[in-house]
Design a protein around this motif. Sequence first.
Motif, PDB file in Angstrom:
ATOM      1  N   ASP A   1      -7.056  -6.610  -0.571  1.00 35.18           N
ATOM      2  CA  ASP A   1      -6.926  -5.855   0.682  1.00 35.18           C
ATOM      3  C   ASP A   1      -6.190  -4.537   0.450  1.00 35.18           C
ATOM      4  N   ALA A   2      -5.148  -4.575  -0.383  1.00 34.78           N
ATOM      5  CA  ALA A   2      -4.411  -3.340  -0.670  1.00 34.78           C
ATOM      6  C   ALA A   2      -5.324  -2.341  -1.374  1.00 34.78           C
ATOM      7  N   ALA A   3      -6.095  -2.820  -2.332  1.00 37.14           N
ATOM      8  CA  ALA A   3      -6.979  -1.912  -3.076  1.00 37.14           C
ATOM      9  C   ALA A   3      -7.997  -1.266  -2.149  1.00 37.14           C
ATOM     10  N   LEU A   4      -8.576  -2.058  -1.248  1.00 32.24           N
ATOM     11  CA  LEU A   4      -9.559  -1.490  -0.303  1.00 32.24           C
ATOM     12  C   LEU A   4      -8.882  -0.436   0.581  1.00 32.24           C
TER      13      LEU A   4
ATOM     14  N   VAL B   1       0.839  -1.205   0.000  1.00 33.51           N
ATOM     15  CA  VAL B   1       0.000   0.000   0.000  1.00 33.51           C
ATOM     16  C   VAL B   1       0.878   1.260   0.000  1.00 33.51           C
ATOM     17  N   ASP B   2       1.888   1.286   0.845  1.00 35.24           N
ATOM     18  CA  ASP B   2       2.771   2.462   0.907  1.00 35.24           C
ATOM     19  C   ASP B   2       3.524   2.658  -0.410  1.00 35.24           C
ATOM     20  N   ARG B   3       3.974   1.563  -0.997  1.00 32.18           N
ATOM     21  CA  ARG B   3       4.713   1.690  -2.261  1.00 32.18           C
ATOM     22  C   ARG B   3       3.805   2.237  -3.365  1.00 32.18           C
ATOM     23  N   VAL B   4       2.549   1.781  -3.390  1.00 36.30           N
ATOM     24  CA  VAL B   4       1.630   2.285  -4.420  1.00 36.30           C
ATOM     25  C   VAL B   4       1.364   3.764  -4.183  1.00 36.30           C
ATOM     26  N   ARG B   5       1.182   4.151  -2.918  1.00 35.90           N
ATOM     27  CA  ARG B   5       0.921   5.575  -2.608  1.00 35.90           C
ATOM     28  C   ARG B   5       2.074   6.462  -3.073  1.00 35.90           C
ATOM     29  N   GLU B   6       3.301   5.926  -3.012  1.00 34.51           N
ATOM     30  CA  GLU B   6       4.452   6.724  -3.482  1.00 34.51           C
ATOM     31  C   GLU B   6       4.428   6.899  -4.992  1.00 34.51           C
ATOM     32  N   LEU B   7       3.782   5.967  -5.692  1.00 30.60           N
ATOM     33  CA  LEU B   7       3.780   6.003  -7.156  1.00 30.60           C
ATOM     34  C   LEU B   7       2.638   6.828  -7.728  1.00 30.60           C
ATOM     35  N   THR B   8       1.510   6.851  -7.022  1.00 29.08           N
ATOM     36  CA  THR B   8       0.324   7.505  -7.562  1.00 29.08           C
ATOM     37  C   THR B   8      -0.553   8.045  -6.428  1.00 29.08           C
ATOM     38  N   PRO B   9      -1.138   9.242  -6.611  1.00 30.98           N
ATOM     39  CA  PRO B   9      -1.968   9.801  -5.545  1.00 30.98           C
ATOM     40  C   PRO B   9      -3.298   9.061  -5.376  1.00 30.98           C
ATOM     41  N   THR B  10      -3.792   8.467  -6.445  1.00 36.47           N
ATOM     42  CA  THR B  10      -5.111   7.813  -6.389  1.00 36.47           C
ATOM     43  C   THR B  10      -5.115   6.489  -7.135  1.00 36.47           C
ATOM     44  N   VAL B  11      -5.833   5.535  -6.591  1.00 39.36           N
ATOM     45  CA  VAL B  11      -6.139   4.303  -7.330  1.00 39.36           C
ATOM     46  C   VAL B  11      -7.658   4.201  -7.366  1.00 39.36           C
ATOM     47  N   THR B  12      -8.216   4.007  -8.557  1.00 40.95           N
ATOM     48  CA  THR B  12      -9.685   4.033  -8.697  1.00 40.95           C
ATOM     49  C   THR B  12     -10.288   2.660  -8.966  1.00 40.95           C
ATOM     50  N   ALA B  13      -9.440   1.667  -9.299  1.00 40.45           N
ATOM     51  CA  ALA B  13      -9.966   0.345  -9.637  1.00 40.45           C
ATOM     52  C   ALA B  13      -8.864  -0.693  -9.427  1.00 40.45           C
ATOM     53  N   ALA B  14      -9.274  -1.958  -9.341  1.00 38.46           N
ATOM     54  CA  ALA B  14      -8.262  -3.015  -9.169  1.00 38.46           C
ATOM     55  C   ALA B  14      -8.699  -4.301  -9.861  1.00 38.46           C
TER      56      ALA B  14
END
Length: 273
Positions: free
Chosen positions: A188-191, A165-178
Amino acid sequence: MRVHSAGLNPIDYKIFHGGPAAVRNEAVPPCGNGNDFSGVIDELGDGVTGFQIGDAVFGGKRMHAQADYVVVDATRIIGKPAALTFEQAGGLDIAGRAAWASVASLGLTAADTVLVGAAAGGVGMLACQLALRTGATVVGTASAVNHDFLRDLGVIPVAYGDGLVDRVRELTPTVTAALDYNGAATIDAALQLGVPGMRINTIAARGHRAGTGITEVGGQAATLNDLEALATLIAAGEVVLPIDRVFPLENVQDAYRYLMTGHARGKVLLAVR
Ligand SMILES: NC(=O)c1ccc[n+]([C@@H]2O[C@H](COP(=O)([O-])OP(=O)(O)OC[C@H]3O[C@@H](n4cnc5c(N)ncnc54)[C@H](OP(=O)(O)O)[C@@H]3O)[C@@H](O)[C@H]2O)c1
């Protein structure tokens, strides 16, 4: 059909290991094995139109494909585009249908950033490319050894495992789908990243976080036309489908041992002839 190449999929070993997949597929040994195949029409049944003996075709028949010959309903096969190799065509039925239907299920647009779990696998790599074609930004989980491969596809790679989750947050401000092709961890990470359940689709973690709206759209939702459209894209070089390894039919056990390591990049096949 005289079989040329027969593709391997995780569902095969889920079936022959017994358990729920074996029950769902009514697998009672001794029985055949494998679904995906490509080959050449050897004989036509009464009333079959649109195909001729000698045509190169591909498709699937659950628990029958790993054989010299397969008797298959003509409505389950597609003419192989000349530019598609027998190996690519022989590994397409299950992974191609699953990738197509799961990506379509989310209705992705250029406004989306989608997290893809197991992005370098047989289904995941096709799904990443189909998601990119919608204009969406794609962040895909994989081992470090696959990160350059994913970058070349246009995917932003990220390592799976603790701290995802932290690594994804460093790459992009938002995730809208998984799109999940590995299991609970991606969901779990997507939620945790704030993706609503109804914008998460899994084909690898049935029932996980039930009640949150997560969908489970897989290959059964794809039509023969969808599979044909994907084959056309691959034949045109617009979507790549790497073949990881091809084993001779008599080494089928080694082929499954390799697939079961869980780290194939693209498809694993048997050369039948
Ligand atoms: N319902 C359906 O219609 C349907 C259809 C097809 C497949 N499936 C299911 O979808 C899943 C994927 O199928 P597949 O054919 O793509 O399998 P596959 O080719 O064997 O997947 C291998 C990939 O899984 C990745 N991986 C391994 N461990 C991981 C982890 N802990 N977290 C994230 N990724 C991990 C590997 O990445 P690295 O090598 O980079 O580590 C590798 O790229 C299976 O569970 C299969 O049964 C369902």
